[in-house]
Structures are given as structure tokens and as C-alpha cells.
Design a protein around this motif. Structure first.
Motif, PDB file in Angstrom:
ATOM      1  N   LEU A 178       0.842  -1.203   0.000  1.00 23.49           N
ATOM      2  CA  LEU A 178       0.000   0.000   0.000  1.00 23.49           C
ATOM      3  C   LEU A 178       0.878   1.254   0.000  1.00 23.49           C
ATOM      4  N   PHE A 179       1.858   1.270   0.888  1.00 20.36           N
ATOM      5  CA  PHE A 179       2.775   2.415   0.922  1.00 20.36           C
ATOM      6  C   PHE A 179       3.418   2.612  -0.450  1.00 20.36           C
ATOM      7  N   LEU A 180       3.838   1.491  -1.022  1.00 16.63           N
ATOM      8  CA  LEU A 180       4.506   1.547  -2.324  1.00 16.63           C
ATOM      9  C   LEU A 180       3.575   2.143  -3.379  1.00 16.63           C
ATOM     10  N   ALA A 181       2.359   1.613  -3.431  1.00 18.16           N
ATOM     11  CA  ALA A 181       1.437   2.008  -4.495  1.00 18.16           C
ATOM     12  C   ALA A 181       1.008   3.467  -4.350  1.00 18.16           C
ATOM     13  N   VAL A 182       0.904   3.933  -3.114  1.00 17.54           N
ATOM     14  CA  VAL A 182       0.449   5.311  -2.925  1.00 17.54           C
ATOM     15  C   VAL A 182       1.624   6.286  -2.954  1.00 17.54           C
ATOM     16  N   GLN A 183       2.681   5.908  -2.248  1.00 16.42           N
ATOM     17  CA  GLN A 183       3.732   6.898  -2.018  1.00 16.42           C
ATOM     18  C   GLN A 183       4.616   7.120  -3.241  1.00 16.42           C
ATOM     19  N   VAL A 184       5.054   6.060  -3.905  1.00 17.72           N
ATOM     20  CA  VAL A 184       6.020   6.245  -5.001  1.00 17.72           C
ATOM     21  C   VAL A 184       5.443   7.102  -6.139  1.00 17.72           C
ATOM     22  N   PRO A 185       4.231   6.798  -6.623  1.00 18.81           N
ATOM     23  CA  PRO A 185       3.711   7.665  -7.693  1.00 18.81           C
ATOM     24  C   PRO A 185       3.542   9.118  -7.259  1.00 18.81           C
ATOM     25  N   ILE A 186       3.019   9.320  -6.037  1.00 17.46           N
ATOM     26  CA  ILE A 186       2.822  10.705  -5.582  1.00 17.46           C
ATOM     27  C   ILE A 186       4.160  11.422  -5.521  1.00 17.46           C
ATOM     28  N   MET A 187       5.150  10.746  -4.935  1.00 20.71           N
ATOM     29  CA  MET A 187       6.443  11.398  -4.754  1.00 20.71           C
ATOM     30  C   MET A 187       7.091  11.720  -6.106  1.00 20.71           C
ATOM     31  N   LEU A 188       7.043  10.777  -7.049  1.00 19.56           N
ATOM     32  CA  LEU A 188       7.715  11.022  -8.332  1.00 19.56           C
ATOM     33  C   LEU A 188       7.001  12.113  -9.124  1.00 19.56           C
ATOM     34  N   ILE A 213       3.359   8.199   5.161  1.00 17.00           N
ATOM     35  CA  ILE A 213       3.538   8.489   3.736  1.00 17.00           C
ATOM     36  C   ILE A 213       4.024   9.928   3.539  1.00 17.00           C
ATOM     37  N   SER A 214       3.447  10.874   4.307  1.00 14.80           N
ATOM     38  CA  SER A 214       3.917  12.260   4.156  1.00 14.80           C
ATOM     39  C   SER A 214       5.372  12.369   4.561  1.00 14.80           C
ATOM     40  N   ALA A 215       5.732  11.654   5.623  1.00 23.93           N
ATOM     41  CA  ALA A 215       7.106  11.779   6.103  1.00 23.93           C
ATOM     42  C   ALA A 215       8.097  11.299   5.040  1.00 23.93           C
ATOM     43  N   ILE A 216       7.847  10.121   4.463  1.00 20.82           N
ATOM     44  CA  ILE A 216       8.835   9.657   3.465  1.00 20.82           C
ATOM     45  C   ILE A 216       8.776  10.498   2.196  1.00 20.82           C
ATOM     46  N   THR A 229      14.665   2.881  -7.918  1.00 14.25           N
ATOM     47  CA  THR A 229      15.312   3.131  -6.624  1.00 14.25           C
ATOM     48  C   THR A 229      14.271   3.452  -5.549  1.00 14.25           C
ATOM     49  N   SER A 230      13.226   4.191  -5.922  1.00  9.46           N
ATOM     50  CA  SER A 230      12.205   4.517  -4.925  1.00  9.46           C
ATOM     51  C   SER A 230      11.431   3.274  -4.518  1.00  9.46           C
ATOM     52  N   THR A 231      11.170   2.404  -5.484  1.00 10.19           N
ATOM     53  CA  THR A 231      10.472   1.165  -5.152  1.00 10.19           C
ATOM     54  C   THR A 231      11.287   0.349  -4.162  1.00 10.19           C
ATOM     55  N   ILE A 232      12.563   0.234  -4.457  1.00  9.54           N
ATOM     56  CA  ILE A 232      13.432  -0.514  -3.540  1.00  9.54           C
ATOM     57  C   ILE A 232      13.427   0.143  -2.169  1.00  9.54           C
ATOM     58  N   THR A 269      11.179   2.093  -0.757  1.00 10.47           N
ATOM     59  CA  THR A 269       9.922   1.969  -0.025  1.00 10.47           C
ATOM     60  C   THR A 269       9.675   0.531   0.416  1.00 10.47           C
ATOM     61  N   LEU A 270      10.096  -0.438  -0.389  1.00  8.38           N
ATOM     62  CA  LEU A 270       9.941  -1.838   0.032  1.00  8.38           C
ATOM     63  C   LEU A 270      10.766  -2.117   1.286  1.00  8.38           C
ATOM     64  N   GLN A 271      11.831  -1.372   1.460  1.00  9.36           N
ATOM     65  CA  GLN A 271      12.678  -1.593   2.640  1.00  9.36           C
ATOM     66  C   GLN A 271      12.349  -0.622   3.757  1.00  9.36           C
ATOM     67  N   LEU A 272      11.203   0.051   3.660  1.00 14.20           N
ATOM     68  CA  LEU A 272      10.844   1.094   4.617  1.00 14.20           C
ATOM     69  C   LEU A 272      10.952   0.590   6.055  1.00 14.20           C
ATOM     70  N   PHE A 273      11.762   1.283   6.840  1.00 14.77           N
ATOM     71  CA  PHE A 273      11.971   0.843   8.213  1.00 14.77           C
ATOM     72  C   PHE A 273      12.072   2.024   9.172  1.00 14.77           C
ATOM     73  N   ASP A 274      12.996   2.936   8.865  1.00 18.64           N
ATOM     74  CA  ASP A 274      13.323   4.006   9.813  1.00 18.64           C
ATOM     75  C   ASP A 274      12.093   4.792  10.249  1.00 18.64           C
ATOM     76  N   GLU A 275      11.327   5.274   9.282  1.00 19.55           N
ATOM     77  CA  GLU A 275      10.219   6.160   9.594  1.00 19.55           C
ATOM     78  C   GLU A 275       9.183   5.472  10.475  1.00 19.55           C
ATOM     79  N   VAL A 276       8.800   4.251  10.058  1.00 20.82           N
ATOM     80  CA  VAL A 276       7.787   3.585  10.871  1.00 20.82           C
ATOM     81  C   VAL A 276       8.342   3.233  12.239  1.00 20.82           C
TER      82      VAL A 276
END
Ligand code: ATP
Ligand code: MG
Lengths: 311, 359
Positions: free
Chosen positions: A92-102, A180-183, A239-242, A244-251
Motif C-alpha cells: 500500500l505504501f509503495l502504491a500510494v507513495q512512489v507515484p505521488i512522490m515522483l 507516507i507524508s514523512a517519506i 530506486t524509490s520502489t526498492i 519503499t519496500l525496505q521502509l523501516f526508519d520512519e515507521v
């Protein structure tokens, strides 16, 4: 006479060849010596853990007591609701965050590429700055912004957009929004720099020609800028997909996976499995290979989509 | 109607004024060429006509309407850039048809216009190629084709041939002349190649430092330059300039003394100038006569001779002044170290110390 000349010639050749191969060999040895320290370090800290974790992913047991379990871990994956939760959160994070960010990064980049924009140096720096600030500092600030009495609530209340303060970090939906806003806040500027760099390489007269020919602004962006940035967009998407898939710090720092696992990601789950719960290294390794496979598959799909269709 | 009229047009970048008041009339269907040394403001002036640069002061009319504030796409112009400015990710066909998609032109009409332009420019076999698969000359033709499909009133060209090799330049120059005949539109063309200017233009505009030095038909500029700058700029090789002093004046003529040529005297049929004035005498390489043909004879030391076949250029000097002399027969003069030539007073120009013509 002829034969003699030939033999002496071929002997000479052989001698020369021998010297050349000696030289080549010593060059090769030198080369290997130069890269050896790096190779050793890479071997110890990358190749060995990768292989070891692959082996581990077939082990079952607790702590350092483990035994070979075949596909037990993979079966466990399919029956583990927390894993399913973490996987769906991550996707979910991937699908929402990567497109918005790019998208944001592209829009910022094309706005900031306009030489007539006032204060573009300032804005460039401002947008890039988040990705070089300290992770902990920015998490603390985000936490305070989105606290119950933080400025996010105060501002929204003052603007009368909401009636009661939002419980940002303990509401599942809003907690995800905050993550999502944070990343996005942290990484948009980083991607924008790639786009800006690529845009500087586009001949300005291409845009001028389009302008004279009456191509509207949106079409110049959509039909000229975006296609010409395609390789860079692909790179940032991968690179963003990778990332976000490894998202750890923020959460980990903002929500710790909560509330009730609403923001639990695969990486955080791996961490929990290994270091927070009763250690289950084998199963944690299996989950980490899920990320590896996801990264591989998604990157491949992106490459296929973006592949140059003209041969 | 697609005339272009500029009235006291000025342009400043910050505090620097680069176009310093230009007045120019470009007639309907005229081929006008801007020439001038690098940095004189040719591109800037062209971009102001196109609407890519704002006009700081003055008035720009196209087809009888003030255009200062009009959007570039609504000025009835099309521009061809020095760098071609093709869309690299589109085929030749897409490049040419792209802009029409946004002008609400139906698809089959776009296809028809693209094919028509391709026919004019002999681009048919290349329509499905990408710009990077084309040679420089082909890219140039695509850029021109892209301008043609828009069916503009005025074409603007900024040094379109400067990236091509010498042979292709000559070829494209002829193509452009043919195109102008076929399309019958107004063309404004920037170059600093004065051969291009002489061969293509109905009217040449010679610029220097943000002002127009002289505008007129090519041969008028060649025969009757208004000042020393234009005289030196138009014509190849460059006009020779000889230092001189006016020593005598009579009714309808002045007599000069050539400082670097043994004080040779020459009388020109002019009324201007004052006795004692330091002046410059201009003589084109092709206008020197045989020794003793009248006027003044001057003797020159030959430095180098270039034999081009039909003609030769002799680079010579006297008294520290370098001159170029065109000689049709000089291949027979090999081995000579100096020549004597005459200056024909009817084909010499006189300029004052400010560079203005003395008539
Ligand atoms: N955007 C700009 N900002 C500031 N100065 C400029 C700008 N564009 C051009 N100039 C200045 O204006 C002057 C005229 O430039 P322009 O490009 O019109 O010359 P040009 O005659 O086309 O020269 P060239 O033959 O080299 O192409 C130059 O001195 C240049 O430095
Ligand atoms: Mg120029």
C-alpha cells in the motif's frame, strides 16, 4: 632457407608471446591485489550474509537452536496474519507513495527549471534539504507536529477545517498518512535533483520551438519533458520502489508499526522477528527473501513497461 | 498580408542595451537576411520578432497589427533553429505533425499536410525515422518541414546552415532559394556568412552593435556602401583599405595622396571632404586594374598567391599595409616578387575618419 627463416620467425614470435603473457600475468596479479581488500570486505559483509541468510531461510527453531525445516517457513508465511498485514501495508505504501512522490518531484523540477522563477536557488535547496537532515531529528519534529496538541492540529483547528483534533499517530488511517507524508517529504527533493539534472540537458530551443508552434504548457510537459526524462524516471522509480519496500526508519521512529500493526512494514517485521520477539532468524530470513523477490519482480516489470519500443 | 515593421525597437538585458533602436520594413514575400559580426544582436532581434524575447521599447507590427504583447504562437510565424530543435523521441512524421494536434486539425488533414511538406523537401523515405538516425542536412530539412506544415505568414531562420559542411551548405542554400520561390512567404534569415546573404537575400540588413548600419538590395550594398563597416562586410575577399590624405580640392573632385605607396596621387570625382583631412580609400580586390590603366599605379610586394583556377588572389603589402588583389592572369606571374597595379578612381570609395562615406 625458407624453412629456417620461418622457424626463427616463429621462435621470435613465441618469445615475444611469452614475454607478453608474463607481462599480462603480472598485470593481472597487480590488478587483483589492488581490488582484494574491497573484495574481501564485500565477501565478508555482503556475499556471506546473503548466502547465509538463504541457508537460514530453510531453518526452523528459536534463537540459536535451529534445524533444517525444508519449506516449513514458506508454509508459515502463508498462514501468518501479521506477515500478510506487513506485506499489504508495504505494498500500500509503495502504491500510494512512489507515484505521488515522483509526480511531485517532476512538477517541482520543471517549475524550478524555469530560469524566470524568482528565488529558485532557495527553493531548490529547501526541497533538497530534507534528505540530508538527520533521520532522528526529523522524526522527532514530525512526531511533535502530529502530536495531539501539535501544530498540524492547531493549524487545522484554526482554519476551522476540523472540529476536533485528529489523533494522528493512533488512528490507523491517519498514521499511514503521516508515514507516507514523512517519506515523501524526505525523498521528493532527492528525486527532484535527478530530474533537474536531466532537464538541464534538454536543449532549450526544443521548448521554444514548441511554444512558437502553439503547443500548450501541459502538452510540453507531458509530451516533451516526460518522454525525454524516461530513463531517469525509470531509474528513480526503481530506486524509490526498492527504498519503499525496505521502509523501516520512519515507521520505527514515528509509529513503531502501530496502531495495531496498521503501519507495520516487512522490514520492521523482520526486525521484530529477529530482535524484539523470541528470535526466529530462519523465519526472518524467509521474510527478507520476500522483499528480494518483490524488488526483482517489480523492477523487471518497470523495465518492461519503460522499454524502448523502437527496437 | 505578412509584412513586418519595426519602429525604434529596443532591447535591454538588465542594464545592457543590446538592440539600440531599430527601424526596418520587411515587405510581404520578401527574403530578408540579417548579417553582422558575432554578438551584434541578430539572434536577439529575430527572437523579438518571434516573441521569445520581450520588446523593451518600440513597436513591432506583423501584417499590420501590433504584435509586441501577442503570444508567439499567434503571430503567424514559424522558426527554424540553428540546433534544429527536433523532438528526439518522435519520428520525422510525428515531429512535423506534433504542433497541429493542438490546433484542432483533424488527423487526416495533418497527414495530408505532413505528406505535402515531405514531398516539397524530399523527406518521404525518412518519415518513420528518428532524428538521431538522420544526417545534419536531413535534420535541417525536417526542421524546415515542421515550419512549413504550420503554413506561417513569416518564416524565421536563425543560422540554419551553420552546422552543415561546406558542400551541403551550398546545396541547402539552393534548396532554400527554391523553397522561397515555391512557398511565396516572407522570410527573415540570420547568418554571418555573407555569401549566403548575397545569394539568398532580396534585402540585406547589415547590423553592428545593436543598430542597423545599412539595409538594401545585395548589389546596392556592394556597389554603394554607406560606410566603411558595410563596405568591409559585404564582398569577399574583404575590401582593401588604404590610408590617404586629401591634398587638393577642385570643383567636383578631390586629390588624395596615398601615404604608404610613395605618396602616389589619385583624383576622385567627389565633392565632400576637406583639404588636409586624413581619410581611408577603399578598393575591392576585384577592382584593381593593370599597371598604367589610369588612376594611380601602386607597387606591391607579393606575400602569397592563391590560385583558385579561374582566378587568383594575391596577398601583397606595401609600407606595412596588407592588400588583396584579384588577378585573372596571375598563374603566369609565378615567381615574381612584386606587382604593379592601378587604382581606378571610378571604382574606389572614400571614407572619413569616422568611417562614413565621403561622396
Ligand atoms: N539572455 C541574455 N542575457 C544577457 N545578454 C544577452 C542575452 N542574450 C544575448 N545577450 C547579449 O546580446 C548581444 C547580442 O546577442 P545575439 O545573440 O543577438 O548576437 P548575434 O548577433 O546573434 O551573434 P552570433 O552571430 O554570435 O549568433 C550579445 O552581446 C549577447 O551577449
Ligand atoms: Mg546568433
Amino acid at each position: 632457407m625458407v624453412a629456417e627463416v620461418e622457424t626463427s620467425g616463429s621462435m621470435q614470435d613465441r618469445r615475444r608471446g611469452g614475454a607478453a603473457s608474463n607481462l599480462a600475468r603480472s598485470e593481472q596479479i597487480n590488478g587483483w591485489l589492488f581490488i582484494m581488500p574491497a573484495l574481501v570486505l564485500l565477501g565478508i559483509f555482503m556475499v556471506y550474509p546473503i548466502l547465509w541468510s538463504l541457508w537460514m531461510s530453510f531453518q526452523v527453531g528459536r534463537g540459536m537452536n535451529f534445524s533444517f525445516g525444508g519449506f516449513a517457513n514458506i508454509i508459515r508465511l502463508t498462514q501468518d496474519p501479521v506477515f500478510i498485514r506487513a506485506l499489504s501495508n508495504t505494498l500500500l505504501f509503495l502504491a500510494v507513495q512512489v507515484p505521488i512522490m515522483l509526480m511531485l518531484a517532476l512538477l517541482f523540477a520543471s517549475a524550478l527549471n524555469d530560469s524566470k522563477l524568482w528565488g529558485r536557488g532557495f527553493f531548490r535547496t529547501a526541497i533538497f534539504l530534507p534528505c540530508v537532515t538527520s533521520l532522528v531529528a526529523y522524526s522527532v519534529i514530525f512526531k511533535s507536529i502530529f502530536a495531539l496538541d501539535g501544530i498540524a492540529n492547531q493549524a487545522l483547528l484554526a482554519l476551522q477545517l476540523i472540529e476536533n483534533p485528529i489523533n494522528w499517530l493512533s488512528d490507523p488511517f491517519w498514521a499511514r498518512v503521516v508515514v507516507i507524508s514523512a517519506i515523501t517529504w524526505r525523498w521528493t527533493g532527492y528525486n527532484m535533483i535527478f530530474y533537474l539534472a536531466a532537464m538541464q540537458n534538454i536543449d532549450r530551443s526544443i521548448y521554444e520551438a514548441a511554444k512558437i508552434d502553439g503547443v500548450p504548457t501541459w502538452a510540453r510537459f507531458w509530451f516533451i519533458t516526460v518522454p525525454m526524462l524516461k530513463p531517469v524516471i525509470l531509474f528513480t522509480a526503481v530506486t524509490s520502489t526498492i527504498g519503499t519496500l525496505q521502509l523501516f526508519d520512519e515507521v520505527n521512529l514515528l509509529t513503531n508499526g502501530g496502531p495495531s500493526d496498521a503501519t507495520l512494514t516487512l522490514s520492521l517485521y523482520i526486525y521484530n522477528l529477529s530482535f524484539r520477539f523470541m528470535p526466529s532468524f530462519g523465519y526472518a530470513a524467509t521474510v527478507s527473501y520476500v522483499i528480494v523477490i518483490l524488488v526483482g519482480v517489480l523492477s523487471l516489470i518497470q523495465f518492461l513497461i519503460a522499454r524502448d519500443r523502437r527496437r | 498580408m505578412s509584412s513586418v515593421k519595426l519602429r525604434d525597437v529596443r532591447k535591454s538585458f538588465g542594464h545592457v542595451e543590446v538592440i539600440k533602436g531599430v527601424d526596418l520594413d520587411i515587405e510581404d514575400k520578401e527574403f530578408v537576411v540579417f548579417v553582422g559580426p558575432s554578438g551584434c544582436g541578430k539572434t536577439t532581434l529575430l527572437r523579438m520578432i518571434a516573441g521569445l524575447e520581450t520588446i523593451t521599447a518600440g513597436n513591432l507590427d506583423i501584417g499590420g497589427e501590433r504584435m509586441n504583447e501577442v503570444d508567439p504562437s499567434k503571430r503567424g510565424i514559424a522558426m527554424v533553429f540553428q540546433s534544429y530543435a527536433l523532438y528526439p523521441h518522435m519520428t520525422v512524421r510525428e515531429n512535423m505533425g506534433f504542433a497541429l494536434r493542438f490546433a484542432r486539425v483533424p488527423k487526416d488533414e495533418i497527414a495530408r499536410q505532413v505528406n505535402e511538406a515531405a514531398r516539397i523537401l524530399a523527406l518521404d523515405p525518412l518519415l518513420d525515422r528518428y532524428p538521431k538516425q538522420l544526417s545534419g542536412g536531413q535534420r535541417q530539412r525536417v526542421a524546415i518541414g515542421r515550419a512549413i506544415v504550420r503554413d506561417p505568414e513569416v518564416f524565421l531562420f536563425d543560422e540554419p546552415l551553420s552546422n552543415l559542411d561546406a558542400e551541403l551548405r551550398v546545396h541547402m542554400r539552393i534548396e532554400l532559394a527554391r523553397l522561397h520561390k515555391e512557398l511565396k512567404t516572407t522570410i527573415v534569415y540570420v547568418t554571418h556568412d555573407q555569401v549566403e546573404a548575397m545569394t539568398l537575400a532580396d534585402k540585406i540588413v547589415v547590423m553592428r552593435d545593436g543598430i542597423i548600419e545599412q539595409a538594401g538590395r545585395p548589389l546596392d550594398l556592394y556597389d554603394d556602401p554607406a560606410n566603411q563597416f558595410v563596405a568591409g562586410f559585404i564582398g569577399s575577399p574583404k575590401m582593401n583599405f588604404l590610408a590617404a590624405t586629401i591634398v587638393e580640392k577642385a570643383a567636383g573632385n578631390v586629390t588624395l595622396e596615398l601615404a604608404n605607396h610613395g605618396r602616389a596621387r589619385l583624383t576622385l570625382p567627389l565633392t565632400g571632404g576637406t583639404v588636409g583631412e586624413a581619410v581611408t580609400l577603399g578598393v575591392r580586390a576585384e577592382h584593381f586594374g593593370e599597371a598604367g590603366a589610369g588612376g594611380a599605379d601602386i607597387s606591391l610586394d607579393i606575400d602569397v598567391a592563391e590560385h583558385l583556377g579561374s582566378t587568383s588572389y594575391v596577398y601583397a603589402s606595401a609600407g606595412g599595409e596588407a592588400l588583396v588583389v584579384e588577378r585573372e592572369e596571375s598563374r603566369h606571374e609565378n615567381g615574381r616578387s612584386h606587382i604593379v597595379v592601378s587604382i581606378d578612381p571610378e571604382r574606389a570609395y572614400l571614407f572619413d575618419s569616422q568611417g562614413q562615406r565621403i561622396r
